[in-house]
Design an enzyme around this catalytic site. Sequence first.
Site, PDB file in Angstrom:
ATOM      1  N   SER A 144       8.664   8.692  -4.930  1.00  0.00           N
ATOM      2  CA  SER A 144       8.160   9.519  -3.838  1.00  0.00           C
ATOM      3  C   SER A 144       7.990   8.704  -2.563  1.00  0.00           C
ATOM      4  CB  SER A 144       6.832  10.173  -4.229  1.00  0.00           C
ATOM      5  OG  SER A 144       5.869   9.208  -4.591  1.00  0.00           O
ATOM      6  N   GLU A 145       7.624   7.410  -2.706  1.00  0.00           N
ATOM      7  CA  GLU A 145       7.553   6.532  -1.545  1.00  0.00           C
ATOM      8  C   GLU A 145       7.865   5.101  -1.963  1.00  0.00           C
ATOM      9  OE1 GLU A 145       4.063   7.215   1.190  1.00  0.00           O
ATOM     10  OE2 GLU A 145       3.702   8.826  -0.245  1.00  0.00           O
ATOM     11  N   THR A 146       8.520   4.378  -1.061  1.00  0.00           N
ATOM     12  CA  THR A 146       8.710   2.932  -1.179  1.00  0.00           C
ATOM     13  C   THR A 146       8.063   2.294   0.036  1.00  0.00           C
ATOM     14  OG1 THR A 146      10.786   3.128  -2.414  1.00  0.00           O
ATOM     15  CG2 THR A 146      10.402   1.068  -1.247  1.00  0.00           C
ATOM     16  N   ASN A 152       0.876   5.071  -1.204  1.00  0.00           N
ATOM     17  CA  ASN A 152       1.762   4.098  -0.574  1.00  0.00           C
ATOM     18  C   ASN A 152       1.009   2.853  -0.120  1.00  0.00           C
ATOM     19  OD1 ASN A 152       0.486   5.865   1.356  1.00  0.00           O
ATOM     20  ND2 ASN A 152       1.762   4.976   2.929  1.00  0.00           N
TER      21      ASN A 152
END
Length: 294
Positions: free
Chosen positions: A45-47, A78
Site C-alpha cells: 500500500s505504501e513504500t 508509512n
Amino acid sequence: MDVPFFWVDAFATTALAGNPLALVPDADALPDETMRAIAREFNQSETTFLVRPDRPGADHRLRSFTPAGVEVFGAGHNAMGAWIWLARSGRLDPGRDTFVQQIGDELLQVRVSGRSESGVEVSMEQSAPRFLGRVEDRVALAAVLGLDVEDLAGDRLAEVASTGAEHLLVPVRNIEAVDAAQPDTAGLRKLLADAGAEGCYLYTVDLDPVAGVSAYARFFNPTVGIVEDPATGTAAGPLAAVLVRDGLVHDHARIIIEQGRKLGRPSRIGLSVDGPLVTITGTGVVAAEGVLHL
C-alpha cells in the site's frame, strides 16, 4: 546500484501481522521515477524512502509512494514503520526520545520509547483535525459500498475529515455490516473524487465495551491504487477526532481502533486527542530485509 530495503510490520507485535511497509533508507540518490518504480515493484500500500530533510529542525524526511506511483502525505503506517526501523537499527541518538519528522512541508513530532530487543513503541503527532463536509446521498453511498441503505448508521452521516490526508469516514450499524462491504471500485473512486476525499474508512462503534476497542474499521482507497489496507493511521486519526467531537468515546487519551481482521492481518491503532493535537501510537517489528539490484 544495490539498494538495501527492509520490511516492517507496523501496528503489530509479531511478524506477519499489522500493516507491512517496504522501507528504503538512504534514498537521496534515487530519482522520483525510480522511487515510483520501486513502489510498483513492492506492490504494498505504501513504500517509504528516507532522505535528508530540507527544512531546519527536522531529523529525518520521509517520502511515501503507492503502487500507482502516487506520493502520499500524512503520518500513518508509512511513518510508523520508518521510525520503528530507525529505532531498531541504532540510527537514533540513545540520549533522546523526541524527534521531528518532515513529511512534505510539515514538521511533526515523534516520540520513541521502549528501545529494546522486545520491541519499540512510537507516538507521532498528526496535523490538526479538519472537518470538510458530509455526504448526504445515503442510497448512492450504500450502493458503491455493496451494502443496503439499512446497513448505514441511521443517526449519523458520512463525512470527510483530515489529520493530514482527507478521508471519507462512513459509519455503519455493526461489525457484520463493515465486513459485508464489497466496494465497486469505479463507483467509489468517483464518489470520493466528488466528495474531495482520498480514501474511504468504513467503521462501527457498535462494539462490546469489555473488548476495549473504540471502533472497528476497514479502509478502501481506489484513488491511489489501494484495494484494502490493514492498518491506516491517516484515517484512524480523523476518525478519533470525530469520535471525540461527537462524544462517542469517554477516554480521549486512550482510543483504540481495530482494523485488518478481514484481511487476516489484525491491527490495533492507538490514538489520543487533546484539542487540536491528535497523536497516534503503535508498535512494530522488522520482519525482513534484502537488496534491490538496479
